[in-house]
Design a protein around this motif. Sequence first.
Motif, short mmCIF file in Angstrom:
data_model
loop_
_atom_site.label_atom_id
_atom_site.label_comp_id
_atom_site.label_asym_id
_atom_site.label_seq_id
_atom_site.Cartn_x
_atom_site.Cartn_y
_atom_site.Cartn_z
N LEU A 116 0.78 -1.14 0.10
CA LEU A 116 -0.14 0.15 0.08
C LEU A 116 1.00 1.24 0.08
O LEU A 116 0.72 2.24 -0.54
CB LEU A 116 -1.03 0.00 1.23
CG LEU A 116 -1.72 1.04 1.53
CD1 LEU A 116 -2.56 1.54 0.47
CD2 LEU A 116 -2.60 1.01 2.77
N LEU A 117 1.87 1.43 0.82
CA LEU A 117 2.77 2.43 0.97
C LEU A 117 3.66 2.85 -0.45
O LEU A 117 3.56 3.81 -0.95
CB LEU A 117 3.81 2.28 1.96
CG LEU A 117 3.59 2.08 3.36
CD1 LEU A 117 4.48 1.57 4.37
CD2 LEU A 117 2.78 3.63 3.89
N GLU A 118 3.75 1.60 -1.35
CA GLU A 118 4.38 1.90 -2.61
C GLU A 118 3.50 2.69 -3.52
O GLU A 118 3.81 3.39 -4.10
CB GLU A 118 4.87 0.42 -3.29
CG GLU A 118 6.12 -0.16 -2.39
CD GLU A 118 6.38 -1.59 -2.68
OE1 GLU A 118 5.71 -2.10 -3.60
OE2 GLU A 118 7.19 -2.14 -2.26
N ARG A 119 2.24 2.24 -3.50
CA ARG A 119 1.11 2.58 -4.44
C ARG A 119 0.94 4.20 -3.99
O ARG A 119 0.64 5.09 -4.81
CB ARG A 119 -0.01 1.84 -4.18
CG ARG A 119 0.10 0.49 -5.13
CD ARG A 119 -1.07 -0.40 -4.81
NE ARG A 119 -1.14 -1.51 -5.82
CZ ARG A 119 -0.39 -2.78 -5.52
NH1 ARG A 119 0.02 -2.79 -4.50
NH2 ARG A 119 -0.23 -3.59 -6.39
N VAL A 120 0.96 4.44 -2.77
CA VAL A 120 0.60 5.93 -2.24
C VAL A 120 1.95 6.63 -2.60
O VAL A 120 1.57 7.61 -3.02
CB VAL A 120 0.44 5.80 -0.50
CG1 VAL A 120 0.37 7.18 -0.31
CG2 VAL A 120 -0.83 5.00 -0.35
N ASP A 121 3.00 6.35 -2.54
CA ASP A 121 4.19 7.07 -2.93
C ASP A 121 4.22 7.16 -4.40
O ASP A 121 4.40 8.38 -4.86
CB ASP A 121 5.24 6.14 -2.63
CG ASP A 121 6.75 6.93 -2.73
OD1 ASP A 121 6.63 8.16 -2.41
OD2 ASP A 121 7.78 6.51 -3.28
N ASP A 122 3.75 6.35 -5.07
CA ASP A 122 3.73 6.38 -6.75
C ASP A 122 2.65 7.55 -6.96
O ASP A 122 2.81 8.47 -7.85
CB ASP A 122 3.32 5.15 -7.19
CG ASP A 122 4.69 4.12 -7.31
OD1 ASP A 122 5.74 4.38 -7.12
OD2 ASP A 122 3.95 3.04 -7.52
N ALA A 123 1.35 7.33 -6.27
CA ALA A 123 0.57 8.36 -6.34
C ALA A 123 0.79 9.68 -6.06
O ALA A 123 0.51 10.82 -7.00
CB ALA A 123 -0.92 8.09 -5.85
N ARG A 124 1.58 9.83 -5.01
CA ARG A 124 1.92 11.28 -4.68
C ARG A 124 2.98 11.69 -5.80
O ARG A 124 3.06 13.05 -6.01
CB ARG A 124 2.68 11.03 -3.35
CG ARG A 124 3.30 12.47 -2.77
CD ARG A 124 3.92 12.42 -1.58
NE ARG A 124 4.79 13.46 -1.12
CZ ARG A 124 4.38 14.38 -0.22
NH1 ARG A 124 3.35 14.09 0.65
NH2 ARG A 124 4.94 15.32 0.07
N ARG A 125 3.75 10.98 -6.43
CA ARG A 125 4.80 11.51 -7.32
C ARG A 125 4.21 12.12 -8.50
O ARG A 125 4.89 12.70 -9.28
CB ARG A 125 5.73 10.27 -7.55
CG ARG A 125 6.95 9.82 -6.65
CD ARG A 125 7.52 8.71 -6.88
NE ARG A 125 8.23 8.12 -5.88
CZ ARG A 125 9.51 8.42 -5.43
NH1 ARG A 125 10.14 9.68 -5.98
NH2 ARG A 125 10.05 7.89 -4.24
N THR A 126 2.93 11.53 -8.72
CA THR A 126 2.46 12.09 -9.98
C THR A 126 1.50 13.43 -9.41
O THR A 126 0.92 13.95 -10.38
CB THR A 126 0.99 11.24 -10.55
OG1 THR A 126 0.03 10.98 -9.53
CG2 THR A 126 1.85 9.92 -10.85
N GLY A 127 1.65 13.85 -8.22
CA GLY A 127 0.94 15.27 -7.81
C GLY A 127 -0.39 14.91 -7.37
O GLY A 127 -1.16 15.93 -6.97
N THR A 128 -0.73 13.60 -7.07
CA THR A 128 -1.97 13.57 -6.34
C THR A 128 -1.92 13.90 -4.79
O THR A 128 -0.94 13.79 -4.18
CB THR A 128 -2.38 11.87 -6.42
OG1 THR A 128 -2.35 11.58 -7.73
CG2 THR A 128 -3.59 11.77 -5.78
N THR A 129 -3.10 14.46 -4.34
CA THR A 129 -2.95 14.84 -2.92
C THR A 129 -3.37 13.79 -2.12
O THR A 129 -4.15 12.86 -2.51
CB THR A 129 -4.01 15.93 -2.56
OG1 THR A 129 -3.71 17.25 -3.43
CG2 THR A 129 -4.30 16.19 -1.17
N ILE A 130 -2.67 13.65 -1.17
CA ILE A 130 -2.68 12.20 -0.20
C ILE A 130 -3.33 12.50 1.06
O ILE A 130 -2.53 13.50 1.78
CB ILE A 130 -1.29 11.55 0.05
CG1 ILE A 130 -0.45 11.29 -1.46
CG2 ILE A 130 -1.32 10.19 0.91
CD1 ILE A 130 -1.26 10.01 -2.49
#
Length: 199
Positions: A116-130
């Motif tokens: 889950l952390l890996e996917r969250v990190d990937d989403a953050r790198r695209t500019g997604t707000t976490i």
Amino acid sequence: MEPMDARHVLALRQILESTPWLQRAEDLARSLRRTRSPGGLMLVGTPEEEPWHLAAHLSDESRYAGLPQIAPNLVRWSPPPDAPPHLSIGLERLTEARRGETLFVVSPAEEAPASLLERVDDARRTGTTILSLDRGDRELTSLAHDSISLPAGDAPLTLDGLQHLVSSAAGQQEDPSRPRLRDRVSRFLDVVSGPRSID
């Protein structure tokens, strides 16, 4: 919000009035409302526990408040092949996350799984707000732009109660001329319960 949930939220707000929890819930709710467009809010839990209850409440608040951007897409770890469209959104949705969208992570475990952390990190790198609700998970919190950590045993608040507070607050409007959450809940209870006598 169903009548029992409305009563629960109002009672919880009264209990927590002198604590910082209400303000934290409202701050996180404000971050949720910043999602730019309908369909841009993704809600994900852990492989063991999906946040169905929170998804339902945010969907209700979205309808009641006229805020389509807070109606979440529930992202599931293993949706069954015969699931209806709104319940068949898999993890591939996270790979499509972009700036202006929001990923809201709910982790009831003390440590979120690495996958889950890996996917969250990937989403953050695209500019997604976490955003996150967690049990004091430092790694997840470090990835989030805004988060609330609730250590286990922090009575009288539970993770479920905190989800109620956040979803209810998400339906509040910023316009000061509109009724506050407490007023909305009170009016709702008056409607479903009928007139109350005052001794």
